[in-house]
Design a protein around this motif. Structure first.
Motif, mmCIF file in Angstrom:
data_model
loop_
_atom_site.group_PDB
_atom_site.id
_atom_site.type_symbol
_atom_site.label_atom_id
_atom_site.label_comp_id
_atom_site.label_asym_id
_atom_site.label_seq_id
_atom_site.Cartn_x
_atom_site.Cartn_y
_atom_site.Cartn_z
ATOM 1 N N MET A 1 0.862 -1.102 -0.128
ATOM 2 C CA MET A 1 0.016 0.046 0.131
ATOM 3 C C MET A 1 0.935 1.266 0.132
ATOM 4 S SD MET A 1 -3.350 -0.784 0.013
ATOM 5 C CE MET A 1 -4.103 0.724 0.709
ATOM 6 N N PRO A 2 0.401 2.363 -0.686
ATOM 7 C CA PRO A 2 1.400 3.481 -0.910
ATOM 8 C C PRO A 2 1.233 4.247 0.578
ATOM 9 C CG PRO A 2 -0.610 3.936 -2.064
ATOM 10 C CD PRO A 2 -0.653 2.346 -1.689
ATOM 11 N N LYS A 3 2.236 4.834 1.058
ATOM 12 C CA LYS A 3 2.382 5.434 2.373
ATOM 13 C C LYS A 3 1.542 6.906 2.124
ATOM 14 C CE LYS A 3 6.522 3.645 3.793
ATOM 15 N NZ LYS A 3 8.086 3.967 4.062
ATOM 16 N N MET A 4 1.011 7.390 3.147
ATOM 17 C CA MET A 4 0.479 8.733 3.114
ATOM 18 C C MET A 4 1.423 9.810 2.413
ATOM 19 S SD MET A 4 -2.682 8.385 4.038
ATOM 20 C CE MET A 4 -3.243 9.826 4.623
ATOM 21 N N GLY A 5 2.285 9.847 2.564
ATOM 22 C CA GLY A 5 3.168 10.971 1.910
ATOM 23 C C GLY A 5 3.225 10.832 0.442
ATOM 24 N N THR B 1 -10.113 17.141 6.380
ATOM 25 C CA THR B 1 -9.188 18.031 5.486
ATOM 26 C C THR B 1 -7.789 18.012 6.179
ATOM 27 O OG1 THR B 1 -10.880 19.809 5.125
ATOM 28 C CG2 THR B 1 -8.741 20.550 4.779
ATOM 29 N N LYS B 2 -7.515 18.076 7.293
ATOM 30 C CA LYS B 2 -6.401 17.771 7.754
ATOM 31 C C LYS B 2 -5.651 16.326 7.420
ATOM 32 C CE LYS B 2 -6.989 20.803 11.823
ATOM 33 N NZ LYS B 2 -7.232 20.943 13.466
ATOM 34 N N LEU B 3 -6.590 15.494 7.365
ATOM 35 C CA LEU B 3 -6.250 14.019 7.282
ATOM 36 C C LEU B 3 -5.769 14.022 5.661
ATOM 37 C CD1 LEU B 3 -8.859 11.827 8.893
ATOM 38 C CD2 LEU B 3 -6.286 12.037 9.591
ATOM 39 N N ALA B 4 -6.320 14.721 4.875
ATOM 40 C CA ALA B 4 -6.060 14.626 3.370
ATOM 41 C C ALA B 4 -4.636 15.292 3.263
ATOM 42 C CB ALA B 4 -7.066 15.560 2.453
ATOM 43 N N ASP B 5 -4.222 16.124 4.223
ATOM 44 C CA ASP B 5 -2.572 16.708 4.231
ATOM 45 C C ASP B 5 -1.908 15.840 4.906
ATOM 46 O OD1 ASP B 5 -3.367 18.825 2.588
ATOM 47 O OD2 ASP B 5 -4.050 20.250 4.283
ATOM 48 N N ALA B 6 -2.258 14.776 5.690
ATOM 49 C CA ALA B 6 -1.293 14.009 6.631
ATOM 50 C C ALA B 6 -0.136 13.523 5.710
ATOM 51 C CB ALA B 6 -1.992 12.961 7.244
ATOM 52 N N MET C 1 1.145 7.718 8.627
ATOM 53 C CA MET C 1 0.506 7.311 9.566
ATOM 54 C C MET C 1 0.519 7.955 11.020
ATOM 55 S SD MET C 1 -1.814 5.399 8.228
ATOM 56 C CE MET C 1 -2.331 4.679 9.676
ATOM 57 N N LYS C 2 1.881 8.376 11.553
ATOM 58 C CA LYS C 2 1.901 8.769 12.683
ATOM 59 C C LYS C 2 1.027 10.226 12.541
ATOM 60 C CE LYS C 2 5.542 11.251 15.652
ATOM 61 N NZ LYS C 2 6.619 11.927 15.492
ATOM 62 N N ASP C 3 1.165 10.931 11.652
ATOM 63 C CA ASP C 3 0.334 12.352 11.379
ATOM 64 C C ASP C 3 -1.229 11.649 11.744
ATOM 65 O OD1 ASP C 3 2.626 13.883 11.237
ATOM 66 O OD2 ASP C 3 2.331 14.270 9.217
ATOM 67 N N VAL C 4 -1.692 10.784 10.905
ATOM 68 C CA VAL C 4 -2.966 10.525 10.865
ATOM 69 C C VAL C 4 -3.419 10.282 12.280
ATOM 70 C CG1 VAL C 4 -4.534 8.581 10.143
ATOM 71 C CG2 VAL C 4 -3.110 9.657 8.482
#
Length: 136
Positions: A4-8, A77-82, A85-88
């Motif tokens: 799975m791709p990472k959020m970044g 909106t903040k999650l879309a910018d995470a 996973m630590k940020d999430v």
């Protein structure tokens, strides 16, 4: 198995689509709330026992609904910018803590307003019974 791709690693165009979808949902919700508030303001409660308190209770519930939804839109909106996973996880934990505090305050306010509704209704009912009249 594909990793799975990472959020970044989420491509910026995809982030923009997510943010746009969130904004569209927010606008649709705001339209719904505005229509609901308009409908509530058109309801004549003058003959109902506890009408003033009930109207205040309904307004407070609408206010809380709008504030809680806005908090969730902000989280999305903040999650879309995470970036990872630590940020999430941190965003979600912060959101839950804030919402639990908010819910406790809202519950206390609703308890207070509900008590006013019951008190006003009982007072009006008592007055009507002693006067022998009915305003229904």
């Amino acid at each position: 198995m594909q990793e799975m791709p990472k959020m970044g690693e989420m491509p910026e165009p995809m982030r923009q689509v997510v943010k746009s979808s969130i904004e569209q949902a927010r606008k649709a919700f705001e339209t719904f709330i505005a229509a609901s508030q308009q409908a509530m303001s058109n309801i004549d409660t003058s003959a109902a026992p506890a009408s003033h308190s009930m109207k205040m209770l309904n307004q407070k519930i609408a206010e809380f609904t709008k504030a809680n939804a806005e908090a969730n839109f902000e989280l999305a909106t903040k999650l879309a910018d995470a970036k990872d996973m630590k940020d999430v996880i941190e965003l979600q934990n912060q959101h839950v803590r804030q919402q639990m505090d908010t819910f406790a305050q809202q519950l206390e306010e609703l308890r207070r307003l509900t008590t006013e509704v019951v008190t006003e209704a009982a007072s009006k009912a008592s007055t009507q019974m002693t006067s022998g009249g009915s305003s229904y």
